[in-house]
Design a protein around this motif. Structure first.
Motif, PDB file in Angstrom:
ATOM      1  N   ALA A  47       9.610  -7.945  -9.989  1.00  0.00           N
ATOM      2  CA  ALA A  47       8.633  -6.901 -10.288  1.00  0.00           C
ATOM      3  C   ALA A  47       8.272  -6.140  -9.015  1.00  0.00           C
ATOM      4  CB  ALA A  47       7.377  -7.501 -10.917  1.00  0.00           C
ATOM      5  N   VAL A  48       7.838  -4.886  -9.209  1.00  0.00           N
ATOM      6  CA  VAL A  48       7.387  -4.016  -8.118  1.00  0.00           C
ATOM      7  C   VAL A  48       6.039  -3.425  -8.509  1.00  0.00           C
ATOM      8  CG1 VAL A  48       7.845  -1.899  -6.809  1.00  0.00           C
ATOM      9  CG2 VAL A  48       9.749  -3.411  -7.444  1.00  0.00           C
ATOM     10  N   ALA A  49       5.099  -3.410  -7.582  1.00  0.00           N
ATOM     11  CA  ALA A  49       3.806  -2.769  -7.816  1.00  0.00           C
ATOM     12  C   ALA A  49       3.321  -2.161  -6.505  1.00  0.00           C
ATOM     13  CB  ALA A  49       2.792  -3.784  -8.336  1.00  0.00           C
ATOM     14  N   THR A  50       2.470  -1.145  -6.621  1.00  0.00           N
ATOM     15  CA  THR A  50       1.903  -0.525  -5.425  1.00  0.00           C
ATOM     16  C   THR A  50       0.415  -0.291  -5.628  1.00  0.00           C
ATOM     17  OG1 THR A  50       2.328   1.732  -6.183  1.00  0.00           O
ATOM     18  CG2 THR A  50       4.069   0.662  -4.865  1.00  0.00           C
ATOM     19  N   SER A  51      -0.264  -0.066  -4.514  1.00  0.00           N
ATOM     20  CA  SER A  51      -1.699   0.217  -4.574  1.00  0.00           C
ATOM     21  C   SER A  51      -1.980   1.471  -5.386  1.00  0.00           C
ATOM     22  CB  SER A  51      -2.262   0.348  -3.160  1.00  0.00           C
ATOM     23  OG  SER A  51      -1.591   1.374  -2.449  1.00  0.00           O
ATOM     24  N   GLY A  52      -1.040   2.426  -5.343  1.00  0.00           N
ATOM     25  CA  GLY A  52      -1.210   3.640  -6.123  1.00  0.00           C
ATOM     26  C   GLY A  52      -1.236   3.370  -7.616  1.00  0.00           C
ATOM     27  N   GLU A  53      -0.498   2.370  -8.049  1.00  0.00           N
ATOM     28  CA  GLU A  53      -0.487   1.989  -9.462  1.00  0.00           C
ATOM     29  C   GLU A  53      -1.692   1.125  -9.819  1.00  0.00           C
ATOM     30  OE1 GLU A  53       4.184   1.804 -10.679  1.00  0.00           O
ATOM     31  OE2 GLU A  53       3.387   0.104  -9.532  1.00  0.00           O
ATOM     32  N   TRP A  54      -2.095   0.274  -8.901  1.00  0.00           N
ATOM     33  CA  TRP A  54      -3.203  -0.651  -9.163  1.00  0.00           C
ATOM     34  C   TRP A  54      -4.572  -0.032  -8.884  1.00  0.00           C
ATOM     35  CZ3 TRP A  54      -1.247  -5.890  -6.647  1.00  0.00           C
ATOM     36  CH2 TRP A  54      -0.251  -6.438  -7.483  1.00  0.00           C
ATOM     37  N   SER A  55      -4.590   1.121  -8.222  1.00  0.00           N
ATOM     38  CA  SER A  55      -5.845   1.799  -7.860  1.00  0.00           C
ATOM     39  C   SER A  55      -6.738   0.945  -6.963  1.00  0.00           C
ATOM     40  CB  SER A  55      -6.619   2.216  -9.121  1.00  0.00           C
ATOM     41  OG  SER A  55      -5.852   3.120  -9.888  1.00  0.00           O
ATOM     42  N   VAL A  56      -6.107   0.120  -6.165  1.00  0.00           N
ATOM     43  CA  VAL A  56      -6.814  -0.667  -5.148  1.00  0.00           C
ATOM     44  C   VAL A  56      -5.818  -0.989  -4.043  1.00  0.00           C
ATOM     45  CG1 VAL A  56      -6.356  -2.894  -6.279  1.00  0.00           C
ATOM     46  CG2 VAL A  56      -8.297  -2.663  -4.715  1.00  0.00           C
ATOM     47  N   ALA A  57      -6.283  -0.939  -2.805  1.00  0.00           N
ATOM     48  CA  ALA A  57      -5.375  -1.094  -1.669  1.00  0.00           C
ATOM     49  C   ALA A  57      -5.789  -2.261  -0.779  1.00  0.00           C
ATOM     50  CB  ALA A  57      -5.345   0.191  -0.843  1.00  0.00           C
ATOM     51  N   ASN A  79       0.843  -1.199   0.000  1.00  0.00           N
ATOM     52  CA  ASN A  79       0.000   0.000   0.000  1.00  0.00           C
ATOM     53  C   ASN A  79       0.875   1.244   0.000  1.00  0.00           C
ATOM     54  OD1 ASN A  79      -2.360  -1.410  -0.011  1.00  0.00           O
ATOM     55  ND2 ASN A  79      -2.946  -0.941   2.096  1.00  0.00           N
ATOM     56  N   GLN A  80       1.386   1.570  -1.161  1.00  0.00           N
ATOM     57  CA  GLN A  80       2.214   2.762  -1.324  1.00  0.00           C
ATOM     58  C   GLN A  80       1.767   3.545  -2.553  1.00  0.00           C
ATOM     59  OE1 GLN A  80       3.809  -0.078  -0.077  1.00  0.00           O
ATOM     60  NE2 GLN A  80       4.057   0.990   1.869  1.00  0.00           N
ATOM     61  N   THR A  81       2.299   4.719  -2.683  1.00  0.00           N
ATOM     62  CA  THR A  81       1.975   5.573  -3.817  1.00  0.00           C
ATOM     63  C   THR A  81       2.679   5.096  -5.085  1.00  0.00           C
ATOM     64  OG1 THR A  81       3.856   7.018  -3.375  1.00  0.00           O
ATOM     65  CG2 THR A  81       1.782   7.554  -2.252  1.00  0.00           C
ATOM     66  N   PRO A 104      -6.809  -3.913   2.645  1.00  0.00           N
ATOM     67  CA  PRO A 104      -7.037  -5.360   2.551  1.00  0.00           C
ATOM     68  C   PRO A 104      -8.115  -5.774   1.543  1.00  0.00           C
ATOM     69  CG  PRO A 104      -8.277  -4.502   4.394  1.00  0.00           C
ATOM     70  CD  PRO A 104      -7.547  -3.323   3.789  1.00  0.00           C
ATOM     71  N   ALA A 105      -8.437  -4.909   0.590  1.00  0.00           N
ATOM     72  CA  ALA A 105      -9.504  -5.236  -0.365  1.00  0.00           C
ATOM     73  C   ALA A 105      -9.202  -6.541  -1.093  1.00  0.00           C
ATOM     74  CB  ALA A 105      -9.655  -4.111  -1.384  1.00  0.00           C
ATOM     75  N   PRO A 106     -10.195  -7.412  -1.248  1.00  0.00           N
ATOM     76  CA  PRO A 106      -9.973  -8.657  -1.988  1.00  0.00           C
ATOM     77  C   PRO A 106      -9.458  -8.405  -3.406  1.00  0.00           C
ATOM     78  CG  PRO A 106     -12.077  -8.733  -0.837  1.00  0.00           C
ATOM     79  CD  PRO A 106     -11.574  -7.333  -0.695  1.00  0.00           C
ATOM     80  N   GLU A 107      -9.853  -7.268  -3.983  1.00  0.00           N
ATOM     81  CA  GLU A 107      -9.421  -6.952  -5.350  1.00  0.00           C
ATOM     82  C   GLU A 107      -7.914  -6.766  -5.444  1.00  0.00           C
ATOM     83  OE1 GLU A 107     -13.659  -5.916  -4.815  1.00  0.00           O
ATOM     84  OE2 GLU A 107     -11.833  -5.428  -3.692  1.00  0.00           O
ATOM     85  N   PHE A 108      -7.289  -6.297  -4.364  1.00  0.00           N
ATOM     86  CA  PHE A 108      -5.829  -6.162  -4.355  1.00  0.00           C
ATOM     87  C   PHE A 108      -5.177  -7.531  -4.511  1.00  0.00           C
ATOM     88  CE2 PHE A 108      -1.678  -6.229  -2.415  1.00  0.00           C
ATOM     89  CZ  PHE A 108      -1.086  -5.028  -2.794  1.00  0.00           C
ATOM     90  N   PHE A 109      -5.675  -8.496  -3.742  1.00  0.00           N
ATOM     91  CA  PHE A 109      -5.067  -9.828  -3.778  1.00  0.00           C
ATOM     92  C   PHE A 109      -5.442 -10.581  -5.045  1.00  0.00           C
ATOM     93  CE2 PHE A 109      -4.641  -8.523   0.587  1.00  0.00           C
ATOM     94  CZ  PHE A 109      -3.346  -8.928   0.873  1.00  0.00           C
ATOM     95  N   ALA A 110      -6.614 -10.283  -5.608  1.00  0.00           N
ATOM     96  CA  ALA A 110      -6.961 -10.873  -6.907  1.00  0.00           C
ATOM     97  C   ALA A 110      -5.993 -10.366  -7.972  1.00  0.00           C
ATOM     98  CB  ALA A 110      -8.398 -10.515  -7.279  1.00  0.00           C
ATOM     99  N   ARG A 111      -5.674  -9.077  -7.922  1.00  0.00           N
ATOM    100  CA  ARG A 111      -4.715  -8.511  -8.871  1.00  0.00           C
ATOM    101  C   ARG A 111      -3.335  -9.130  -8.669  1.00  0.00           C
ATOM    102  NH1 ARG A 111      -4.300  -3.509 -11.692  1.00  0.00           N
ATOM    103  NH2 ARG A 111      -2.447  -3.708 -13.004  1.00  0.00           N
ATOM    104  N   LEU A 112      -2.952  -9.333  -7.402  1.00  0.00           N
ATOM    105  CA  LEU A 112      -1.656  -9.937  -7.084  1.00  0.00           C
ATOM    106  C   LEU A 112      -1.568 -11.353  -7.656  1.00  0.00           C
ATOM    107  CD1 LEU A 112       0.135  -9.684  -3.667  1.00  0.00           C
ATOM    108  CD2 LEU A 112       0.006 -11.860  -4.854  1.00  0.00           C
ATOM    109  N   ILE A 113      -2.667 -12.101  -7.561  1.00  0.00           N
ATOM    110  CA  ILE A 113      -2.677 -13.482  -8.069  1.00  0.00           C
ATOM    111  C   ILE A 113      -2.534 -13.498  -9.590  1.00  0.00           C
ATOM    112  CG2 ILE A 113      -4.177 -15.508  -8.352  1.00  0.00           C
ATOM    113  CD1 ILE A 113      -5.216 -14.842  -5.463  1.00  0.00           C
ATOM    114  N   GLU A 114      -3.104 -12.521 -10.265  1.00  0.00           N
ATOM    115  CA  GLU A 114      -2.928 -12.415 -11.719  1.00  0.00           C
ATOM    116  C   GLU A 114      -1.496 -12.035 -12.080  1.00  0.00           C
ATOM    117  OE1 GLU A 114      -5.665  -9.453 -12.956  1.00  0.00           O
ATOM    118  OE2 GLU A 114      -7.441 -10.725 -12.704  1.00  0.00           O
ATOM    119  N   TRP A 115      -0.858 -11.282 -11.215  1.00  0.00           N
ATOM    120  CA  TRP A 115       0.461 -10.676 -11.460  1.00  0.00           C
ATOM    121  C   TRP A 115       1.610 -11.634 -11.182  1.00  0.00           C
ATOM    122  CZ3 TRP A 115       3.636  -8.579  -7.237  1.00  0.00           C
ATOM    123  CH2 TRP A 115       4.623  -7.676  -7.637  1.00  0.00           C
TER     124      TRP A 115
END
Length: 216
Positions: free
Chosen positions: A125-135, A107-109, A137-148
């Motif tokens: 690879a590096v990614a942050t919530s600021g790039e993914w537009s989701v932070a 959860n960073q910018t 503990p939202a399930p969508e964050f971890f769904a994105r992580l699983i795709e990534w």
């Protein structure tokens, strides 16, 4: 040991010592550093968002807007080698040497993502919530992580210090989870039976990870 393909790391108090950033906020808001430290500790102990420490100093503070103001004033966030915990580079390098895919996602910018990439850490690879537009503990964050990250959910390990943001939602998403006993939340979580029970592993140092995680 179980087969693992990917290991993904939280950022604050997992890879980075957050002291510099909190002291920068103290200076920006015009309070002593010990006041900021005490307020961060208080909101953490209450299970509140870290940013609530800033809102206690300045009620109603728009943290995102204030961050932009800091950047405009040339006093924006910084991340340097000195902010890394000493075990970070060796542990990341050893995990990759053993054939694991290694990522950073927290959860960073978006600016923090740029600064992390500039450190040239031994990660894939590096990614942050600021790039993914989701932070978290939202399930969508971890769904994105699983795709990534490569692998099925049970082949991905998430490493963090925060029970509510890292351990519990990672497990709900089907990931493996490592609770790092570091930083205010990590030390508190180590005494929380629910947090320790949820984690697949609990470690005191990232140096412990290579011996625990076996590539598939």
């Amino acid at each position: 040991m179980i087969g693992i393909r990917s290991v993904v790391f939280d950022v604050g108090e997992t890879l980075l010592d957050d002291t510099r950033e909190w002291m920068a906020w103290a200076d920006w808001l015009g309070v002593p550093s010990h006041t900021m430290s005490a307020l961060v500790g208080a909101v953490v102990a209450q299970g509140r968002d870290n940013a609530d420490a800033l809102r206690l100093i300045r009620p109603g503070l728009d943290v995102a807007a204030e961050r932009r103001a800091r950047e405009a004033a040339g006093r924006g966030e910084q991340i340097s080698e000195a902010d890394l915990y000493p075990d970070v580079r060796p542990a990341l390098a050893e995990l990759r040497r053993r054939g694991l895919w290694v990522g950073i996602a927290g959860n960073q910018t978006a600016r923090a993502a740029e600064l992390l990439r500039a450190l040239a850490l031994p990660v894939d690879a590096v990614a942050t919530s600021g790039e993914w537009s989701v932070a978290k503990p939202a399930p969508e964050f971890f769904a994105r992580l699983i795709e990534w990250a490569p692998g099925a959910p049970e082949e991905i390990v998430y490493v963090g210090d925060h029970p509510a943001n890292d351990i519990h939602p990672a497990k709900v998403a089907g990931l493996r989870a490592v609770l790092l006993r570091r930083g205010p939340l990590g030390y508190l979580a180590a005494e929380d039976p629910a947090a320790t029970a949820a984690a697949d592993w609990r470690v005191d140092s990232l140096a412990d990870l290579p011996g625990l995680l076996s590539p598939r």
